[in-house]
Scaffold this active site. Structure first.
Site, mmCIF file in Angstrom:
data_model
loop_
_atom_site.group_PDB
_atom_site.id
_atom_site.type_symbol
_atom_site.label_atom_id
_atom_site.label_comp_id
_atom_site.label_asym_id
_atom_site.label_seq_id
_atom_site.Cartn_x
_atom_site.Cartn_y
_atom_site.Cartn_z
ATOM 1 N N LYS A 50 11.193 -13.225 3.327
ATOM 2 C CA LYS A 50 9.975 -12.472 2.995
ATOM 3 C C LYS A 50 9.002 -13.387 2.261
ATOM 4 C CE LYS A 50 8.741 -7.964 0.888
ATOM 5 N NZ LYS A 50 9.292 -6.782 0.201
ATOM 6 N N SER A 127 8.198 -2.269 2.120
ATOM 7 C CA SER A 127 7.247 -3.343 2.337
ATOM 8 C C SER A 127 7.824 -4.534 3.096
ATOM 9 C CB SER A 127 6.694 -3.828 0.994
ATOM 10 O OG SER A 127 7.742 -4.419 0.233
ATOM 11 N N SER A 169 12.064 -0.949 -0.443
ATOM 12 C CA SER A 169 11.464 -1.823 0.571
ATOM 13 C C SER A 169 12.402 -2.612 1.457
ATOM 14 C CB SER A 169 10.522 -2.806 -0.101
ATOM 15 O OG SER A 169 9.303 -2.173 -0.282
HETATM 16 N N1 GLN Z 1 7.035 1.980 -1.189
HETATM 17 C C1 GLN Z 1 7.323 1.602 -2.528
HETATM 18 C C2 GLN Z 1 6.082 1.065 -3.198
HETATM 19 O O1 GLN Z 1 5.103 0.926 -2.561
HETATM 20 C C3 GLN Z 1 8.413 0.593 -2.579
HETATM 21 C C4 GLN Z 1 7.958 -0.793 -2.381
HETATM 22 C C5 GLN Z 1 9.003 -1.827 -2.608
HETATM 23 O O2 GLN Z 1 10.202 -1.531 -2.731
HETATM 24 N N2 GLN Z 1 8.543 -3.077 -2.704
HETATM 25 O O3 GLN Z 1 6.081 0.802 -4.358
#
Ligand code: GLN
Length: 488
Positions: A50, A127, A169
């Protein structure tokens, strides 16, 4: 790994157009040569990293999918990247994501959205959407047969991917792309070199098509790192091992008790998700395990607590992206510039809408008039952590559960819940519900944030096109992986 194989991988990755926009940059990070191949448990495996986990390679980017870092090159590499190179894995590129990890559909990247290879026309989850897409088997290549995660390497881009999971995410892209998505216990895997979103929640996780690959990668990464102040020290790791050993020796793990928290049985679940959840529970029953419902009241408060804490930490972490030292700068400063004006211009032009929204939310919470919200959210987190822990048969290595444990008949080995409300929505469905209510993107995280707030090891298991999560006690990562392997 042999030079020839590395050359083949290089040619392969250069020949493959990235149909799903899964990668922000393609470039090889080669494994470190080892004297003996047995020292390289990940030899011959390829992975995507990532792009909020930094690398030190001329071909790879370190952007966090933000315009603010579009030209940034890290002078050092993340501990996890170094460990994977030592273990023989080859990185083939940097995976796309929602800017700084903020989002659930990978629609918030400066480098464009990621498409879901497993279910064309749908969102891949976020994400870590690029990480999910990089290990998913494309639908038009066949072999997407649900149960157990799909097996086979098909024509996926690589063998596994690193993601980060702050509030779901890794697990959500796992669910939407039909692969396993594992978020380890907070503190087990080093965060050194991870561009912070919310540092008390950020966890490096692994996505792959089978549990065995996830386990092999986790075994390599599961080490104390002195460079990360929140890395679990060796004595705590030792306590965890002892506790797990005692639990296993007591023979308690032959017949498992799996808890279904009532708070996850909600109206919004689609009939398909309900059905798959039930099917998985039936599998456990057929294997001789016991299912029981449990009521964990604090789960209901976890979503507002998560978004209060995550945005506050983000507002503080992202203050460094002001364009004065590195990354995007709107223009060269002139002598009459007020420094704040240039910083304002840099940030307005380089941070995406979602990121700006969260910085404003976070700064509001941290401002003196509303700091009480931050304190309150922390209290909710603490209560949730204790309550969740009290339902597990084994002890939390950092909390003294003692008197607060539930009565024997309520104790569980694992908790189970869906990863998401539905199978992946189409891009149109996702965008229209987002337009209707700007909070709808946040609501979907209701299943994933409790484990994040409590730091629990959790895996999303793909089953007939739906993700089902298994959650274990803090530190009980290997048991969670073993249990995931039982679902076939
Ligand atoms: N959807 C969640 C957020 O936007 C989780 C994102 C994540 O785990 N990086 O914060």
């Amino acid at each position: 790994m042999s030079r020839t194989l590395i050359r083949c991988i290089r040619q392969y990755s250069q020949l493959q157009p990235d149909r799903f926009n899964a990668l922000i940059s393609q470039g090889l990070i080669e494994p470190i040569e080892a004297a003996e191949s047995r020292l390289q448990p990940l030899g011959n495996l390829t992975y995507a990293c990532k792009d909020n986990i930094v690398t030190k390679n001329s071909d790879t980017t370190d952007t966090a999918a933000s315009h603010a870092l579009y030209n940034y090159k890290s002078p050092f590499e993340a501990t996890v990247v170094k460990l994977l190179a030592q273990a023989g894995a080859t990185c083939i590129g940097k995976a796309n994501l929602d800017e700084f990890g903020m989002g659930s559909a990978n629609r918030n990247s400066y480098f464009g959205p990621v498409r879901n290879p497993f279910a064309p026309g749908t969102v891949p989850g976020g994400s870590s959407g690029g990480s999910g897409a990089a290990v998913a088997i494309p639908k038009d290549d066949g072999d997407v047969s649900g149960g157990g995660g799909g097996g086979g390497s098909g024509s996926a881009i690589c063998d596994f991917a690193l993601g980060t999971d702050t509030g779901g995410s890794v697990r959500l892209p796992g669910a939407y792309c039909n692969v396993f998505g594992f978020k380890p216990t907070y503190g087990r895997v080093s965060r050194w070199g991870v561009i912070a979103y919310a540092q008390t929640l950020d966890t490096v996780g692994v996505l792959a098509r089978d549990v065995n690959t996830v386990r092999k990668v986790f075994d390599v990464l599961d080490l104390h790192d002195a460079k990360d102040p929140t890395s679990l020290p060796d004595d705590v790791r030792h306590t965890i091992e002892m506790e797990m050993e005692t639990t296993t020796q007591r023979g308690k793990r032959e017949k498992l008790v799996i808890g279904v928290p009532l708070q996850f049985i909600i109206k919004g679940l689609t009939p398909q998700v309900r059905q798959v959840w039930e099917d998985v529970l039936n599998r456990f029953v057929e294997m001789g395990h016991e299912i029981k419902t449990v009521s964990i009241a604090s789960i209901c408060k976890s979503l507002p607590a998560y978004y209060t804490l995550a945005t506050s930490e983000a507002a503080s972490n992202l203050a460094r992206f002001d364009g004065t030292r590195y990354g995007y700068t709107a223009r060269t400063p002139n002598a009459n510039d007020h420094p704040m004006e240039l910083i304002f211009e840099n940030r307005t032009k380089s941070l995406g809408d979602e990121v700006q929204k969260r910085i404003i939310l976070g700064n509001y919470t941290l401002s003196s008039d509303s700091a009480a919200y931050y304190m309150k959210a922390n209290q909710v987190r603490e209560k949730l952590t204790r309550e969740l822990s009290s339902f597990f048969r084994n002890e939390h290595p950092l909390l003294k559960d003692g008197d607060s444990k539930q009565s024997d008949e309520k104790l569980c080995d694992l908790l189970i819940a869906p990863t998401a409300m539905s199978a992946p929505p189409t891009v149109e469905e996702y965008e229209s519900s987002d337009k209707e209510n700007i909070l709808s993107g946040y609501i979907n995280d209701v299943f994933t944030v409790p484990a994040s707030l409590a730091g629990l090891p959790t895996i999303s298991v793909p089953f007939n096109g739906v993700g089902i999560q298994l959650m274990g006690q803090f530190g009980d990562d290997r048991f969670v992986l073993d249990a995931a392997e039982m679902i076939k």
